[in-house]
Structure formats: C-alpha cells, structure tokens
Write a protein that holds these residues in place. Sequence first.
Motif, mmCIF file in Angstrom:
data_model
loop_
_atom_site.group_PDB
_atom_site.id
_atom_site.type_symbol
_atom_site.label_atom_id
_atom_site.label_comp_id
_atom_site.label_asym_id
_atom_site.label_seq_id
_atom_site.Cartn_x
_atom_site.Cartn_y
_atom_site.Cartn_z
ATOM 1 N N GLN A 449 0.878 -1.165 0.000
ATOM 2 C CA GLN A 449 0.000 0.000 0.000
ATOM 3 C C GLN A 449 0.917 1.217 0.000
ATOM 4 N N ASP A 468 -8.534 -2.337 1.108
ATOM 5 C CA ASP A 468 -8.791 -0.970 0.650
ATOM 6 C C ASP A 468 -8.068 0.014 1.559
ATOM 7 N N ASP A 469 -6.961 0.544 1.068
ATOM 8 C CA ASP A 469 -6.175 1.477 1.876
ATOM 9 C C ASP A 469 -6.973 2.730 2.216
ATOM 10 N N HIS A 470 -7.763 3.213 1.267
ATOM 11 C CA HIS A 470 -8.522 4.438 1.518
ATOM 12 C C HIS A 470 -9.506 4.233 2.662
#
Length: 829
Positions: A449, A468-470
């Motif tokens: 990431q 999902d990094d966000h």
Amino acid sequence: MNTHVKALVVGGGAVGCGIALHLARAGWDTMLVERDELTAGSTWHAAGLLPLFNMGYATGHIHDYSVKLYAGLEAETGLNAGFTRCGNLRMAQTDARMDEYQLYSATAETIGVEHEFLTPAQIKERWPLVRTEDLKGALFHPTDGYINPADVTQAMAKGARMAGARIERRIQVNGYLWTGDEWIVTCERMVEKGGNLIPSGEVFEIHAEHVVTATGNHAQRTARLLGIKIPAIPVEHQYIVTEPDPALAAWRAAGNPEHPVLRDADAKWYVREERGGWILGPYERNAPARFLYDVPESFRADLFPLDLERIEEEYMSMIHRIPTSETVGLKDDFNGPICYTPDGNPLVGPAPGLRNMWLAEGFSFGITAAGGVGHYLAQMMTAGEAEIDMAALDPRRFGGWTTTEYAAKKNEECYEHVFVLHHPDEEREACRPLRTAPAYDRQIAAGAQMGQVNGWERPNYYAPAGFDDHAARSFRRGGWWQFAKAEAEAIRQTAGLIDASAFAKHRVTGPGATAFLDWFTTNKLPKVGRINLTYALTETGTTRTEYTIVRLAEDDYYLISAGAWTDYDSDNLRKLAEEKRVAFGQVIVQDITTQWGVYAIAGPNSRKILQEIVRDADPATVLGNKRFPWLTMRNIELGMCPVRAIRVAYTGELGWELHYPIEFGRYLWDLLLKAGEKHGLKLVGARAQNWLRQEKSYRAFGTELGRDATPLEAGLDRFVDLDKDFRGKQAMLDKGIRSKCVTLLIDGPDDADPWGREGLFLDGTRVGRLTSGGYSAAFGKQIGMGYVRPDLAQPGTKLKVRMQLQLWDAVVTEDSPYDPENKVIRIDG
C-alpha cells in the motif's frame, strides 16, 4: 528611475504588502513594485476569511500571527481594515470529522489558538437559523472572523510606508540579473489605455541586494524570468452572494449578534453573512486550473463565468443547513483565480539555485497568511532563520522533476481536498504512480500500500489482496495498523526488508571536499571505509539537515539524507560549496539520488539471509564483526549485483543498508526474497519503520530535527565535536538549552496512538509537545518523541499527553529504551 534598495518586493497583493511592512519594520530599505494597482490580483475578489484552522504547525503559527496583527492595524495606521471578529464554526456530520477536530485541537493547543467544542444543542441555542439534527458537533474559534481584503492590504501598505518603505504602482518587472553582489531588476512603467495595461516604453533598473517575489497568479511568468520552476498555478474558486434573507434580518433586528463564519466541512462549503444575505463559498469537484503558462495581458481585475451546475450540490446543501436561504435569490457571483501548490502549502523561502532571491508564492489562503508570512519571512531574511521551523513551506521541497501538468493536476486536487478529511495517514491519488523504484511492480503484487515522498512511490505497509487502503485510514488505529504491527514484530524477531530508495544521495568530491565538509558538519569526518552520523547547521545554530556520511576515498564522500528533501539539500550544498570555494578549494556536488536504489534489511536473521547470497572467498566471515563491523561500508557482491553495503539499521536491529546501482533493483529484490524464505523474511513498510526508530530514540528530520532546535537540544551531543570549528557552532552554543528532546512511553487509549503533534502537560500546565508518535511493538503501548522543558527531561519524569481531548499518563524513558546499550545492532555472527 535608477534605484538602489536593500530589498525589492515584487507584487502588491496582501502577501506582498505584508512582507514589505515587516521588512521595513526590521529597518531594511524596502521598495515594493506592483504592475497594476494594489490588490489587483486575487486579493480584490477574495472572500476575506481568516480561518485559524490548519493542521500544520508552521502554517498554524502564520495564521495566528496574521489575525493578531490585523486586530491592531487600525491603531497603528489609522486605517480600518474591516476586521469582523464574529468567530468561526466548523460543523461535523460524522464521528470521523470530530476526530479530525480533536487532532487539530492538539496542534492548536501547542500554538496557543483559542478554540472550544460545541454540541448540536449548543449550536442550535446560539444560532437557531442553523439546522443541527444531523450534526455530531462543531469546533468553534471565537477569535476568528473575516476582513475586507482591500482594506487590510491598504492598511499594511500604509504601515510599510510609515516604516520607510516605498510603494510604486504600474511598474512591471521584465528581467532579473544577478551580478554576484546584487540583483539588477529590469522594469517598465505601465499605462492604461482602453481599459488595458500596456507598456509605456519607459524602461529602467532597480538594484536590490534581495528580491522577494509575491506575484500570485503571475508565478509562472516569474518562474520563466528566473529560469526556475515554481509549481504555483491558480485554480478557479467561485462564490455567490444572495439577496437579503428576511429571517436573518429579523434575527439581527432583534439585537442578536452576527453569525460566525459557518463551515460545513462534510458538505464542502463556507457561509457567512453579507449585508443581510449570505455568501456561499464551495470547494467543489472539477474546478479547473488556469493560467498554466501565463496570465493574458488583458486579464486584470477580471473574473471567469460562473458555473452554477458545478456547485449545485454545495448550493443545495447550504439550503439544507440554513433552511431560510431557500427562498432568497442570487445577488452577485465571483469566479476568480486562486493560487495553489501540489500540497496546498505556500512556497515561502529561498528560491532554488539563486542567491538572495526569495519566493512567497502559491497562497490559497493569502489573506489569512499575509501578515504572518511577512513576519516570518522577514525573520529569515534579516536574522538568518525564523523563530519557527519553516521547512514545511520551503520552495525547494518540490524538486526539478515537477512539471506544469503535474502542478496543475495536483493543485486541482488540493482545491477539491480543502474540506476532505485530512487523515494523518492520507495519501492523495492524483499524478500517481509517477516516480517508481525498479521493484515497484513486485511490491504492488505483494500487497504494498503505497505512499509517496518527493514523488517517489514508497510502501507504507503490506496488506492482503483486496484490502482498501482508503477505507483503512483513520484518526485512530486504522485498518492498516495490524499489518504495521506484524511488520514491526518481524524485524524484532526474524527479519524485514524495506525499500528505502527515496533517500537523498549526494556525492561530494574535489580537492576542497574534506575541508568543506569538516566545516559544513558538526561531527568528525569518518575515515575511509567508515561512516558517521552528522548534522549541518544553519547560521543561527539550528539543525539544517541530518546526514549519514560514507567516506569512499580521501576526498570522495557519499552523503545520505532524508528522501523528502533532495533539492532542499542539493541547493544548500551547492550554494555553500560555491561560497566557500576560495576558503577550501574546489568542491563538486552531484545529486546521485536516481542512480542508486536502497534496500534496508534488518532483524536477527538478516546476516543469515545475506550469507546465502554473498559472493566471497569466505562467505561465513565476510559479514562478521571482524571484517564488517558496525558503522562501516564495504563493497560486496550479492549474487550478480554489486552493492555498496553499509552496516547501519534505522530500526535498531542487526542490519545493513544495501545501496545498489538502480538498474539492478528487480534482480536484487528477487534474490533477497528467495534467500529470506527460510529465515522468516517479511516485507516491511515505512509506518512500522517509523515506530521502530522511536524505540531507539532515533531523531528524524522534519519532526525532532529542524530549524527551530539545535543538535544539543535534540540530545545529539555525541555527534557534535566541539573541538573543531563548524558552521553555526557559536550560534548553537549561544542559544543554550531551551528545551530537550525526550522519548516517552504512553498508557493511552485502546484504539489510538499519538501522531506527533500532541501537547505534553505537568499538573495541568503545558510543558512541551510531541513531534513523533506511534505504537511500540516491543513495549506493547504507545510511544512518542518530543520536546519538554530541560528540567523535565530526566528518565522517570511523569507527564500527561493530550489525546482525544483527554490526558493520558506518559513517562520519560532513557534514550533508546529498546536495547539502550546497542548490543543487538553490534551482535557478531
């Protein structure tokens, strides 16, 4: 008109006038020139808001200074600046937004900005026209408000004149020439004809020791004249003014106070009262960048056509928040250019590659910043440094790799992100990936990431496929936290591999290299084949840069410094080497950052992994302490890759930095991973590394180390050789010890770690602040580094740290609480 001045300020907006005011106050013979009328650029159409809210330490100080300055301008100059101190109410629709405000509160507290938190019921009680049933709360700045941009600019201009400055209008700068002693600035008087400004043909020169450019929307023209890059490009910002609101008129007629400036951050707008109606200023999606290369000659105090469709969502949300505004019509509209930079912070400080040339460009909140920028930039110019660390705004934080397209796209993103949640772990997506190390695709495939530093893609942590990094970002322990913890544990227990290719790397050679570097840095220079950690100081004795210096030969040095500051370091090295050429001899400075990649391998099994692939007559001993002791460099071969190996580890474990020719990056990455399979090698990102270095009390440039503290205050006495002369030595000694850097272990909340901006308290009184923070896998609790009063720096001192508006127990530890005697890092094999 041939004129000689100490300082020439180019640009007569609020920022330029603020700079002229403070330079004149400092006693410098100052002149300001403006190509049109004062305020003719973005100043005239600015909404005039004075938001104290800012997550940055330096910018927060700048805004705070401005607001305090503006409050006293009328008494000083006799001109009313139109300052309305109605307060500023930042509303929150989500718990995450309230978390953001709580984190901001820590920064505000360390600066001294007055603020309070309000519940929805308190908001409704004070301002019943505001709908509150869908709010979580709000942050209120009682000393905030708005000001008339033209009036405050004229007041600062008058103050500058009263202090001795000259201000000339209708003068356009057409050229800059540095003679070695001064700037010759070629100017032309402008005249108005048919509503346009045109050259009069009257050309003259102004001679100035120093020049400051504050040219706003014309920054690209300035960059072209100076032959440098200035990534300041305007973006359209529109706001509308409504007809009077009868409900608002009735509220005020009843004797009630003016509403504060209202900000619904989750709806992306601000609103304030304006002559019985409302001003709505949205920060919508898809606002375009303008004037990528130049401002048309015909564009003066002009505007762009309004695009109501683009702000429809924000307009409707204003009606939702202030229901009485639904029936009022539109009275006026503004859509003008406001300058931005790729990270949203202005460019304040020395121009890259140029002497006595200073930039003050890229102000998206120019009215709020003008007074404070004038104050701190004048300190930098007249005293050598500002009283606060201004590195976060230094123009050289953006390298020569930045292009016009990059700046335009990133500036559009910054505009859209004004009201987006500013997580401390946020990573913005525009213009990425751009600069990538050879193993980038391998790292992505392994779940990296990515973050970015100086345009370089760099793994923050590694996660399973589909993560999902966000969505993982948070003001508390985000979804990534578990992965960073496992990576930190791996380095302590087995081994970890970190891509550190973003490090800045310089080669310093030539007959004067040794004498120059001996004067330039605080520590003894290493012997050939050895390394030293050392510091370059400012003239005022504070920390300018941290270097690891490797001595390759008698007059051949390899310098490694922080990856975010490549051009910042290059510019300083080159300018000082040139300045000292007569004293020390020829010095050649080469930026070789992109020629060398770096992998850091660390952990108890790191030697075993390297022994699998090192090519030597005796692989079993080549990496042992006898042939390769701690703090040395050796040229070795790993498989078919030539490596400049350095026995150091930023994590405090047994380890090496492997500096390799960049073209070998993929090969060496694969080789290391294969060799590490049976030894528990794990891929590790920057977040775990940041936690680990705090367990060793390793100071980091930009946090513990900066231009507001000396190495002695940072507790780095062992890297300062007081038996030799070096740049800034006497100034460092004269400063004494104003505060001390300490490491603290913290018994904090179960779901959050400090981010490095929190206040430290003793008996309810603030006595310092954190500069770094995180989690310690070794101690199973939060950890932080920061500065406190010298008398509180002793191990065992019990303090409190403010997190989430609460005070939590913290204790000052010994330096390097993990392995304080450095036995692990020196272990033989």
